[in-house]
Motif scaffolding. Sequence first.
Motif, PDB file in Angstrom:
ATOM      1  N   LEU A 285       4.127   2.013   9.066  1.00  0.00           N
ATOM      2  CA  LEU A 285       4.760   3.375   9.266  1.00  0.00           C
ATOM      3  C   LEU A 285       3.158   3.734   9.578  1.00  0.00           C
ATOM      4  O   LEU A 285       2.341   4.440   9.790  1.00  0.00           O
ATOM      5  CB  LEU A 285       5.461   3.804   7.901  1.00  0.00           C
ATOM      6  N   ARG A 286       2.306   2.705   7.786  1.00  0.00           N
ATOM      7  CA  ARG A 286       0.472   3.596   7.957  1.00  0.00           C
ATOM      8  C   ARG A 286       0.131   3.871   9.381  1.00  0.00           C
ATOM      9  O   ARG A 286      -0.901   4.486   9.333  1.00  0.00           O
ATOM     10  CB  ARG A 286       0.134   2.600   7.275  1.00  0.00           C
ATOM     11  N   GLU A 287       0.790   2.451   9.405  1.00  0.00           N
ATOM     12  CA  GLU A 287      -1.115   1.659  11.705  1.00  0.00           C
ATOM     13  C   GLU A 287      -0.440   2.713  12.768  1.00  0.00           C
ATOM     14  O   GLU A 287      -1.079   3.731  12.859  1.00  0.00           O
ATOM     15  CB  GLU A 287      -0.046   0.392  11.942  1.00  0.00           C
ATOM     16  N   SER A 288       1.017   3.639  12.171  1.00  0.00           N
ATOM     17  CA  SER A 288       1.430   3.782  13.364  1.00  0.00           C
ATOM     18  C   SER A 288       1.342   5.729  12.636  1.00  0.00           C
ATOM     19  O   SER A 288       0.903   6.761  13.895  1.00  0.00           O
ATOM     20  CB  SER A 288       3.202   4.538  13.106  1.00  0.00           C
ATOM     21  N   LEU A 289       1.196   6.018  11.704  1.00  0.00           N
ATOM     22  CA  LEU A 289       0.367   7.151  12.282  1.00  0.00           C
ATOM     23  C   LEU A 289      -1.177   7.512  11.436  1.00  0.00           C
ATOM     24  O   LEU A 289      -1.624   8.189  11.882  1.00  0.00           O
ATOM     25  CB  LEU A 289       0.589   7.924   9.886  1.00  0.00           C
ATOM     26  N   ALA A 290      -1.645   6.301  11.313  1.00  0.00           N
ATOM     27  CA  ALA A 290      -3.032   6.418  11.323  1.00  0.00           C
ATOM     28  C   ALA A 290      -3.509   6.099  12.761  1.00  0.00           C
ATOM     29  O   ALA A 290      -4.825   7.229  13.041  1.00  0.00           O
ATOM     30  CB  ALA A 290      -3.258   4.712  11.042  1.00  0.00           C
ATOM     31  N   ASN A 291      -2.864   5.743  14.133  1.00  0.00           N
ATOM     32  CA  ASN A 291      -3.094   5.968  15.345  1.00  0.00           C
ATOM     33  C   ASN A 291      -2.948   7.369  15.517  1.00  0.00           C
ATOM     34  O   ASN A 291      -3.575   7.889  16.134  1.00  0.00           O
ATOM     35  CB  ASN A 291      -2.194   5.230  15.774  1.00  0.00           C
ATOM     36  N   GLN A 292      -2.005   7.754  14.747  1.00  0.00           N
ATOM     37  CA  GLN A 292      -1.980   9.686  15.151  1.00  0.00           C
ATOM     38  C   GLN A 292      -3.261  10.737  13.961  1.00  0.00           C
ATOM     39  O   GLN A 292      -2.899  11.754  13.893  1.00  0.00           O
ATOM     40  CB  GLN A 292      -0.818  10.072  14.532  1.00  0.00           C
ATOM     41  N   GLY A 293      -4.682   9.876  13.014  1.00  0.00           N
ATOM     42  CA  GLY A 293      -4.778  10.734  12.887  1.00  0.00           C
ATOM     43  C   GLY A 293      -4.540  10.678  11.592  1.00  0.00           C
ATOM     44  O   GLY A 293      -4.748  11.739  10.470  1.00  0.00           O
ATOM     45  N   VAL A 294      -3.204  10.363  11.097  1.00  0.00           N
ATOM     46  CA  VAL A 294      -3.255  10.500   9.493  1.00  0.00           C
ATOM     47  C   VAL A 294      -3.012   9.439   8.759  1.00  0.00           C
ATOM     48  O   VAL A 294      -2.862   7.835   8.423  1.00  0.00           O
ATOM     49  CB  VAL A 294      -1.473  10.919   9.607  1.00  0.00           C
ATOM     50  N   GLU A 295      -3.427   9.302   7.498  1.00  0.00           N
ATOM     51  CA  GLU A 295      -3.804   9.158   6.022  1.00  0.00           C
ATOM     52  C   GLU A 295      -2.720   8.740   5.274  1.00  0.00           C
ATOM     53  O   GLU A 295      -2.883  10.263   5.121  1.00  0.00           O
ATOM     54  CB  GLU A 295      -5.245   8.670   5.720  1.00  0.00           C
ATOM     55  N   THR A 296      -2.472   7.916   5.497  1.00  0.00           N
ATOM     56  CA  THR A 296      -1.032   8.187   3.941  1.00  0.00           C
ATOM     57  C   THR A 296      -1.750   7.454   2.250  1.00  0.00           C
ATOM     58  O   THR A 296      -2.487   6.778   2.115  1.00  0.00           O
ATOM     59  CB  THR A 296       0.056   7.283   4.140  1.00  0.00           C
ATOM     60  N   ILE A 297      -1.276   8.580   1.461  1.00  0.00           N
ATOM     61  CA  ILE A 297      -1.737   8.594  -0.215  1.00  0.00           C
ATOM     62  C   ILE A 297      -1.000   8.570  -0.839  1.00  0.00           C
ATOM     63  O   ILE A 297      -0.607   9.548  -1.359  1.00  0.00           O
ATOM     64  CB  ILE A 297      -3.291   9.468  -0.191  1.00  0.00           C
ATOM     65  N   PRO A 298      -0.265   7.397  -1.573  1.00  0.00           N
ATOM     66  CA  PRO A 298       0.879   7.249  -2.526  1.00  0.00           C
ATOM     67  C   PRO A 298       0.015   8.197  -3.907  1.00  0.00           C
ATOM     68  O   PRO A 298      -1.235   7.400  -4.200  1.00  0.00           O
ATOM     69  CB  PRO A 298       1.278   5.717  -2.639  1.00  0.00           C
ATOM     70  N   GLY A 299       1.191   8.292  -4.750  1.00  0.00           N
ATOM     71  CA  GLY A 299       0.587   9.260  -5.665  1.00  0.00           C
ATOM     72  C   GLY A 299       1.449   9.518  -6.101  1.00  0.00           C
ATOM     73  O   GLY A 299       2.875   9.803  -6.079  1.00  0.00           O
ATOM     74  N   THR A 300       1.247   9.502  -8.016  1.00  0.00           N
ATOM     75  CA  THR A 300       2.414  10.025  -8.703  1.00  0.00           C
ATOM     76  C   THR A 300       2.442  11.699  -8.537  1.00  0.00           C
ATOM     77  O   THR A 300       1.774  12.433  -7.598  1.00  0.00           O
ATOM     78  CB  THR A 300       2.477  10.100 -10.301  1.00  0.00           C
ATOM     79  N   PRO A 301       3.954  12.935  -8.930  1.00  0.00           N
ATOM     80  CA  PRO A 301       4.369  13.963  -8.786  1.00  0.00           C
ATOM     81  C   PRO A 301       3.056  14.557  -9.499  1.00  0.00           C
ATOM     82  O   PRO A 301       2.539  15.651  -8.779  1.00  0.00           O
ATOM     83  CB  PRO A 301       5.543  13.832  -9.602  1.00  0.00           C
ATOM     84  N   ALA A 302       2.771  14.556 -10.918  1.00  0.00           N
ATOM     85  CA  ALA A 302       1.361  14.790 -11.298  1.00  0.00           C
ATOM     86  C   ALA A 302       0.410  14.757 -10.726  1.00  0.00           C
ATOM     87  O   ALA A 302      -0.948  16.418 -10.502  1.00  0.00           O
ATOM     88  CB  ALA A 302       1.438  13.876 -12.597  1.00  0.00           C
ATOM     89  N   GLU A 303      -0.140  13.993  -9.864  1.00  0.00           N
ATOM     90  CA  GLU A 303      -1.149  13.722  -9.386  1.00  0.00           C
ATOM     91  C   GLU A 303      -1.258  14.364  -7.883  1.00  0.00           C
ATOM     92  O   GLU A 303      -2.098  14.999  -7.687  1.00  0.00           O
ATOM     93  CB  GLU A 303      -1.367  12.470  -9.128  1.00  0.00           C
ATOM     94  N   PHE A 304       0.228  14.748  -7.408  1.00  0.00           N
ATOM     95  CA  PHE A 304       0.161  15.685  -6.155  1.00  0.00           C
ATOM     96  C   PHE A 304       0.090  17.044  -6.480  1.00  0.00           C
ATOM     97  O   PHE A 304      -0.460  17.956  -6.231  1.00  0.00           O
ATOM     98  CB  PHE A 304       1.496  15.208  -5.763  1.00  0.00           C
ATOM     99  N   ALA A 305       0.602  17.442  -7.568  1.00  0.00           N
ATOM    100  CA  ALA A 305       0.747  18.754  -8.818  1.00  0.00           C
ATOM    101  C   ALA A 305      -0.913  18.941  -8.557  1.00  0.00           C
ATOM    102  O   ALA A 305      -1.366  20.205  -8.111  1.00  0.00           O
ATOM    103  CB  ALA A 305       0.924  19.289  -9.896  1.00  0.00           C
ATOM    104  N   ALA A 306      -1.797  18.551  -9.744  1.00  0.00           N
ATOM    105  CA  ALA A 306      -3.188  18.305  -9.292  1.00  0.00           C
ATOM    106  C   ALA A 306      -3.670  18.420  -7.757  1.00  0.00           C
ATOM    107  O   ALA A 306      -4.830  19.595  -8.210  1.00  0.00           O
ATOM    108  CB  ALA A 306      -4.208  17.035  -9.722  1.00  0.00           C
ATOM    109  N   PHE A 307      -3.341  17.902  -7.047  1.00  0.00           N
ATOM    110  CA  PHE A 307      -3.984  17.640  -5.814  1.00  0.00           C
ATOM    111  C   PHE A 307      -3.990  19.288  -5.051  1.00  0.00           C
ATOM    112  O   PHE A 307      -4.451  20.423  -4.274  1.00  0.00           O
ATOM    113  CB  PHE A 307      -3.497  17.103  -4.621  1.00  0.00           C
ATOM    114  N   VAL A 308      -2.492  19.860  -5.311  1.00  0.00           N
ATOM    115  CA  VAL A 308      -1.895  20.726  -4.559  1.00  0.00           C
ATOM    116  C   VAL A 308      -2.697  22.436  -5.495  1.00  0.00           C
ATOM    117  O   VAL A 308      -3.123  23.142  -4.632  1.00  0.00           O
ATOM    118  CB  VAL A 308      -0.695  21.372  -4.970  1.00  0.00           C
ATOM    119  N   ALA A 309      -2.845  22.203  -6.902  1.00  0.00           N
ATOM    120  CA  ALA A 309      -3.390  23.073  -7.258  1.00  0.00           C
ATOM    121  C   ALA A 309      -4.904  23.749  -7.164  1.00  0.00           C
ATOM    122  O   ALA A 309      -5.665  24.756  -7.057  1.00  0.00           O
ATOM    123  CB  ALA A 309      -3.625  22.872  -8.706  1.00  0.00           C
TER     124      ALA A 309
END
Length: 327
Positions: A285-309
Amino acid sequence: MTDRRLRSALLAFALLLGVGAAPALHAQNWPDKPLRIVVPYGPGGLGDVLARSIGKKMGEALGQPVVIENKPGAAGMLGASSVAKAAADGYTVLLGYTSEMTVAPQIAKNPSYDTVRDFEPVALGGVSPLLLVAHPSTPGDTLQDFIKAAKAAPEKYSYASAGGGSPAHFAGEQLRQSAAINLLHIPYKGGAQAVTDVLAGVVNIYFSGFPPAVPHVRAGKLKALAVTGKRRSPALPNVPTMDEVGLANFDLSGWFGFFVPKGTPANVVKRLNEVIASAVVQPDLRESLANQGVETIPGTPAEFAAFVAAEQKKYGAMIDSLALRER
């Protein structure tokens, strides 16, 4: 207290416990039926591809089918609004994009939802930088060449966007301000028409998503000048970042993230995060999305909430500087 009154009191107490226990029991048994991922855009786009790719992995991990529902309209706000109003039981998930989660609710006069009030952030699905492309007739082979030409001929050159408040609009304005050049903004109703007119030479440059532009770059029909991410993209590894060409603090990558309605049980949010984080690091999945210009970045819900803020704050400042808020 009489026996009759005592029995009535005990019955009422038992019913009260039952009401309180039902959601908790339901959350413990989750998932016991198919899940639904709402994509607030039509099929075939990058968000749709990402949702289907990750959704398939989620279904395998959870032992339940994951159905993708495309719900386009109102620049993504229609689909997002439907999820905000859905039951907070973990069976309805939104794949949100930068526009409808951080930009549109801040621009709209009376938005139908509030990202912080109405959603629980679950996981960041992927980050996709913008690709600055130019018609072959545009002067020079580098962004610095173009900037020199634009300074020498004020108001001669133009940039396209997918409409006011779109990522391409913000990027174009930041380029204009950072490089101290005067560019004419040509807004379109969508990215497809913007790419078409850059291909035709009607407009000089456009900050495009990767999928619509990369095939034309590889075919020599468009020039790729820079990417807006922090790192070069595996899809076009020879194209420099904006920072590398001398324009710092130009990280305007678009992102896709998973959200559920506010009030979804914490253990359900945690489990959803786990299966999504597991999915996005799988090599295929990571390679398939990278070929379309998407970098996948795992993280916790709290980290994502801080990112959105942080994203809301960043785009809020840009919205104010461009006076885009509806009155």
